[in-house]
Scaffold this motif. Structure first.
Motif, PDB file in Angstrom:
ATOM      1  N   SER A  46      -5.834  -7.594  -2.297  1.00 46.83           N
ATOM      2  CA  SER A  46      -4.390  -7.729  -2.464  1.00 46.83           C
ATOM      3  C   SER A  46      -3.683  -6.394  -2.288  1.00 46.83           C
ATOM      4  CB  SER A  46      -4.071  -8.314  -3.847  1.00 46.83           C
ATOM      5  OG  SER A  46      -4.472  -7.426  -4.868  1.00 46.83           O
ATOM      6  N   VAL A  47      -4.370  -5.287  -2.672  1.00 45.48           N
ATOM      7  CA  VAL A  47      -3.747  -3.973  -2.541  1.00 45.48           C
ATOM      8  C   VAL A  47      -3.706  -3.531  -1.083  1.00 45.48           C
ATOM      9  CG1 VAL A  47      -4.061  -1.526  -3.078  1.00 45.48           C
ATOM     10  CG2 VAL A  47      -4.310  -3.243  -4.886  1.00 45.48           C
ATOM     11  N   TRP A  48      -4.824  -3.704  -0.376  1.00 44.29           N
ATOM     12  CA  TRP A  48      -4.928  -3.160   0.970  1.00 44.29           C
ATOM     13  C   TRP A  48      -4.522  -4.158   2.052  1.00 44.29           C
ATOM     14  CZ3 TRP A  48      -4.960   1.749   0.693  1.00 44.29           C
ATOM     15  CH2 TRP A  48      -5.626   2.399  -0.339  1.00 44.29           C
ATOM     16  N   GLY A  49      -4.378  -5.428   1.712  1.00 41.47           N
ATOM     17  CA  GLY A  49      -3.967  -6.418   2.696  1.00 41.47           C
ATOM     18  C   GLY A  49      -2.464  -6.412   2.891  1.00 41.47           C
ATOM     19  N   TYR A  50      -1.978  -7.331   3.711  1.00 41.47           N
ATOM     20  CA  TYR A  50      -0.546  -7.482   3.943  1.00 41.47           C
ATOM     21  C   TYR A  50      -0.036  -8.693   3.178  1.00 41.47           C
ATOM     22  CZ  TYR A  50      -1.395  -4.386   7.929  1.00 41.47           C
ATOM     23  OH  TYR A  50      -1.756  -3.333   8.725  1.00 41.47           O
ATOM     24  N   ALA A  51       1.167  -8.582   2.628  1.00 33.91           N
ATOM     25  CA  ALA A  51       1.788  -9.724   1.979  1.00 33.91           C
ATOM     26  C   ALA A  51       2.187 -10.748   3.043  1.00 33.91           C
ATOM     27  CB  ALA A  51       3.024  -9.278   1.211  1.00 33.91           C
ATOM     28  N   ASN A  52       2.136 -12.011   2.683  1.00 36.09           N
ATOM     29  CA  ASN A  52       2.625 -13.044   3.581  1.00 36.09           C
ATOM     30  C   ASN A  52       4.144 -12.958   3.689  1.00 36.09           C
ATOM     31  OD1 ASN A  52       0.131 -14.233   4.236  1.00 36.09           O
ATOM     32  ND2 ASN A  52       0.127 -15.395   2.318  1.00 36.09           N
ATOM     33  N   PRO A  53       4.727 -13.509   4.749  1.00 33.93           N
ATOM     34  CA  PRO A  53       6.192 -13.469   4.884  1.00 33.93           C
ATOM     35  C   PRO A  53       6.882 -14.142   3.702  1.00 33.93           C
ATOM     36  CG  PRO A  53       5.168 -14.184   6.937  1.00 33.93           C
ATOM     37  CD  PRO A  53       4.088 -14.170   5.909  1.00 33.93           C
ATOM     38  N   GLY A  54       8.096 -13.675   3.397  1.00 35.14           N
ATOM     39  CA  GLY A  54       8.898 -14.302   2.353  1.00 35.14           C
ATOM     40  C   GLY A  54       9.326 -15.699   2.747  1.00 35.14           C
ATOM     41  N   ALA A  55       9.893 -16.417   1.791  1.00 36.56           N
ATOM     42  CA  ALA A  55      10.295 -17.805   2.013  1.00 36.56           C
ATOM     43  C   ALA A  55      11.357 -17.896   3.112  1.00 36.56           C
ATOM     44  CB  ALA A  55      10.837 -18.394   0.721  1.00 36.56           C
ATOM     45  N   CYS A  56      11.300 -18.987   3.873  1.00 35.43           N
ATOM     46  CA  CYS A  56      12.320 -19.272   4.887  1.00 35.43           C
ATOM     47  C   CYS A  56      12.512 -20.776   4.951  1.00 35.43           C
ATOM     48  CB  CYS A  56      11.903 -18.738   6.258  1.00 35.43           C
ATOM     49  SG  CYS A  56      13.168 -18.970   7.537  1.00 35.43           S
ATOM     50  N   GLY A  89       6.199   7.375   0.380  1.00 33.70           N
ATOM     51  CA  GLY A  89       6.840   8.119   1.461  1.00 33.70           C
ATOM     52  C   GLY A  89       6.705   7.421   2.806  1.00 33.70           C
ATOM     53  N   TRP A  90       5.888   6.364   2.830  1.00 34.44           N
ATOM     54  CA  TRP A  90       5.694   5.572   4.036  1.00 34.44           C
ATOM     55  C   TRP A  90       5.899   4.090   3.716  1.00 34.44           C
ATOM     56  CZ3 TRP A  90       5.369   7.689   8.718  1.00 34.44           C
ATOM     57  CH2 TRP A  90       5.101   9.070   8.766  1.00 34.44           C
ATOM     58  N   PRO A  91       6.475   3.326   4.632  1.00 32.52           N
ATOM     59  CA  PRO A  91       6.767   1.922   4.343  1.00 32.52           C
ATOM     60  C   PRO A  91       5.509   1.071   4.258  1.00 32.52           C
ATOM     61  CG  PRO A  91       7.271   2.436   6.635  1.00 32.52           C
ATOM     62  CD  PRO A  91       6.924   3.732   5.980  1.00 32.52           C
ATOM     63  N   VAL A  92       5.376   0.324   3.167  1.00 38.84           N
ATOM     64  CA  VAL A  92       4.257  -0.587   2.949  1.00 38.84           C
ATOM     65  C   VAL A  92       4.825  -1.960   2.642  1.00 38.84           C
ATOM     66  CG1 VAL A  92       2.255  -1.106   1.505  1.00 38.84           C
ATOM     67  CG2 VAL A  92       2.806   1.274   2.076  1.00 38.84           C
TER      68      VAL A  92
END
Length: 323
Positions: A17-27, A319-322
């Protein structure tokens, strides 16, 4: 021993969960018809989404999550620029300057360098209110060091810069007049990002956060996944470099210059999300900074017309976008 394995498994789940990518937000609502989205929020709280195709398709919603509703074409007569593609406009960018909204767009055809960037204005963002002003003066043709597509405007203390470009020597920038309808008379396009090994960078978007200007861009094959799927990793992904100046000196997280093949991955294919790109960044009043983009949901289909609208909150604490 059981507790040991339980602890290891919990650690692995946490690491994922820390190193993976979050799924897209709701749409909700119309979450397709969203290639190269540009998001802006009007003072009454209405969100507008502009996207490639349909003479710049316009959707609105009460929140970034939707429900998104199609409203029509921003430029139903196409562009007055006399070039191929002037009825199939690409990569809109919308900005508010004073009391006027500016809509920048690309006139081109796929794989051709004969391109131009146009602009239209409106006082309200609504369909039926846009006036096409034609060319900004940014034009490319065979042999030039750039391709005039994918515009992005940034205002730096009243000075305006338009960042643009694609696979011909990648991403460039010019100074604009004030108001930013045309290129400044003394401005010459200069390069701000370039991969000398594989020139496949485009879709620039500059966002200021803290002391840095972050240059987000898309890298890889954008389109045609249903008929010409690239080798793994060759599809779109979202990259970033940063600088203390909006006009150059961008480097990646390792310190490598963005003009010398540098670039740090922000978001790439994962799970059923494939080929994210065409991105922008918006400082949302509810969610904070968000990265928005289009992507393919592999459970739905790979066709360009099936691309979905995606968004994620951004954490800049390192300092970097995550995402």
């Amino acid at each position: 021993m059981v507790n040991f394995y339980s602890a290891v498994w919990s650690f692995l789940l946490l690491s994922s969960s820390v190193w993976g990518y979050a799924n897209p937000g709701a749409c909700s609502g119309t979450c397709v018809n969203t290639h190269d989205p540009s998001i802006i929020r009007r003072s009454d709280g209405t969100y507008f989404r502009f996207s490639t195709g349909g003479k710049i398709a316009v959707h609105t919603a009460p929140d970034i999550t939707g429900p998104w509703t199609y409203k029509g074409a921003a430029l139903p007569s196409g562009s007055s620029i006399n070039l191929g593609g002037n009825q199939d406009l690409w990569a809109p960018e919308v900005a508010l300057i004073g009391n006027t909204y500016y809509l920048y767009y690309s006139v081109s055809t796929f794989g051709v360098q004969d391109s131009a960037i146009g602009v239209a204005t409106s006082s309200s963002l609504d369909v039926g209110t846009w006036t096409d002003l034609g060319s900004t003066g940014i034009r490319s043709s065979s042999g030039k060091a750039y391709n005039a597509i994918d515009p992005n405007l940034i205002n730096v203390n009243g000075a305006y810069y338009l960042t643009f470009g694609s696979f011909w020597k990648d991403i460039h920038q010019v100074s604009m007049k004030s108001p930013p309808k045309t290129v400044a008379s003394d401005s010459t396009a200069y390069q701000v990002a370039y991969d000398s090994v594989k020139t496949d960078e485009e879709g620039a978007f500059i966002f200021k956060h803290g002391n840095y200007y972050y240059l987000f861009y898309s890298k890889g094959q954008c389109c045609g996944y249903d008929s010409n799927k690239p080798a793994a990793g060759g599809e779109y992904k979202i990259m970033v470099c940063r600088s203390t100046s909006a006009t150059g000196g961008f480097v990646d997280a390792s310190g490598k210059a963005c003009t010398n093949s540098g670039g740090t991955v922000v978001l790439e294919s994962h799970g059923n999300l494939y080929g994210p790109g065409g991105q922008g960044v918006y400082d949302d009043p509810t969610h904070g900074p968000i990265l928005y983009y289009h992507y393919v949901n592999t459970n739905i289909g790979y066709a360009d017309g099936q691309k979905q609208f995606g968004w994620n909150t951004i954490d800049f604490s390192s300092g970097w976008p995550v995402v």
